[in-house]
Design an enzyme around this catalytic site. Structure first.
Site, PDB file in Angstrom:
ATOM      1  N   SER A  42     -19.703 -39.460 -91.133  1.00 51.83           N
ATOM      2  CA  SER A  42     -18.387 -39.456 -90.503  1.00 51.83           C
ATOM      3  C   SER A  42     -17.642 -38.146 -90.791  1.00 51.83           C
ATOM      4  CB  SER A  42     -17.589 -40.690 -90.946  1.00 51.83           C
ATOM      5  OG  SER A  42     -16.488 -40.910 -90.107  1.00 51.83           O
ATOM      6  N   ASP A 199     -20.450 -44.693 -86.204  1.00 53.70           N
ATOM      7  CA  ASP A 199     -20.082 -44.250 -87.550  1.00 53.70           C
ATOM      8  C   ASP A 199     -20.938 -44.894 -88.629  1.00 53.70           C
ATOM      9  OD1 ASP A 199     -18.593 -43.929 -90.077  1.00 53.70           O
ATOM     10  OD2 ASP A 199     -16.987 -43.189 -88.813  1.00 53.70           O
TER      11      ASP A 199
END
Length: 359
Positions: A42, A199
């Site tokens: 991320s 993510d």
């Protein structure tokens, strides 16, 4: 066996909290502890691309161009109520209007019959601006040459499989980084080579498995693992405190369990005489008293600057507390260093356990 340790930098997710990574890297850079390998999830994937996609002398400048931190203020500390209001307003503004160069809200582009702009989409924001920013700040040809190894992690939305994109075996692109940062439903999953990726924080926010699971290299390993959300924190006293605290626990507990599992693996390998030497320095961004529930969306220059300076100070303190000689020790097995309960205290060895502690 080569006794020089491999230096790996592992960076977790946390959206705007990722400014802490930038300061942490700057401290390592200043101390001459340049990583050989960066692993990011991320926000950590974004920072990893910025670091690996630039020559060493330009890395801090690229990070600064991305995060745009405000310089330290010399005035007296702002009262807590005023600072909380400022940070809340900054996070609310981002949630409403997006963040230039990173993501824009769907409602700005919605047709007259769908003012929110959410028909036919699975996310609140569009991350096309992030792709353009990465193209501007990251030299992907340099990044993929492999001078500095980069791995970014993601999750396959359909199969649930963990995905690792490694510059040793793949050509890493901006879409991989954007996919790693796609926390549903805020940001859209990204289709890459036929797979819909999102993510990595959904599964493991601090991607330790990539580094600790490496069995192809038996050289000593020094791993600097930088967590953006703390495991420990004060008791909540308001709804905002409770929301803030549950965010921390949801992600930080993943790291605790991962470290405990790997500690058990390395302990067993050490008993069998098969363990490599791994020293892991685990840093957690502190739960500052002025944090707000929307802290991951506070990109204001003042807050970004504060987080940058905190990361730089914490890494400098860790290196000073542990010392280069101890970091370079090559005893077989996994040694984990972390800061104790006292934030002003030094870093000391800790041993994580899989079994819960009795109440």
């Amino acid at each position: 066996m080569d006794s020089k340790p491999i230096v790996a930098l592992v960076l977790s997710g946390g959206n705007a909290l990722g400014a802490y990574h930038a300061g942490a890297y700057e401290a390592l850079h200043r101390a001459g502890w340049l990583p050989d390998w960066v692993v990011g999830a991320s926000a950590g994937a974004v920072n990893g691309a910025l670091i690996c996609g630039a020559p060493p002398e330009e890395r801090v400048a690229r990070l600064r161009a991305f995060w745009r931190p405000a310089p330290a203020e010399g005035a007296a500390a702002t009262p807590r109520a005023v600072e909380t209001a400022r940070r809340t307003a900054a996070a609310t503004s981002t949630l409403t209007m997006g963040q230039p160069g990173l993501f824009s809200p769907r409602w700005l582009h919605g047709p007259w019959w769908d003012p929110p702009g959410l028909a036919g989409t699975e996310s609140l924001f569009d991350t096309a601006p992030l792709h353009a920013t990465l193209d501007q700040l990251v030299d992907f040809d340099r990044l993929n040459r492999g001078d500095l190894r980069l791995c970014v992690t993601a999750v396959d939305v359909e199969s649930g499989e963990d995905v690792v994109v490694d510059t040793r075996v793949h050509r890493l692109r901006g879409d991989h980084v954007r996919a790693s940062s796609a926390l549903l439903p805020a940001f859209p999953a990204v289709e890459v080579d036929g797979r819909l990726l999102a993510d990595a924080g959904i599964a493991l926010n601090l991607p330790l498995d990539v580094v600790l699971g490496d069995v192809e290299d038996d050289r000593p390993l020094l791993c600097i693992a930088v967590d953006l959300l703390p495991l420990r924190g004060p008791r909540p006293r308001t709804i905002g405190d409770a929301v803030n605290r549950v965010q921390d626990l949801l992600f930080a507990a993943q790291s605790r369990r991962a470290l405990a599992a790997w500690q058990a693996v390395f302990d067993e390998r050490a008993r069998a005489g098969m363990a490599r030497s791994v020293t892991l320095v685990h840093l957690q961004q502190g739960n500052a008293a002025q944090d707000v529930s929307g802290k991951a969306f506070d990109f204001s220059p003042s807050t970004v600057g504060a987080r940058w300076r905190a990361g730089r100070a914490d890494v400098a303190a860790a290196l000073a507390s542990i010392g280069p000689a101890r970091l370079a020790e090559a005893a077989p097995g996994l040694r984990v260093f972390a800061r104790g309960d006292d934030p002003a205290g030094g870093f000391a060895p800790v041993h994580h356990r899989l079994a819960p502690r009795p109440v």
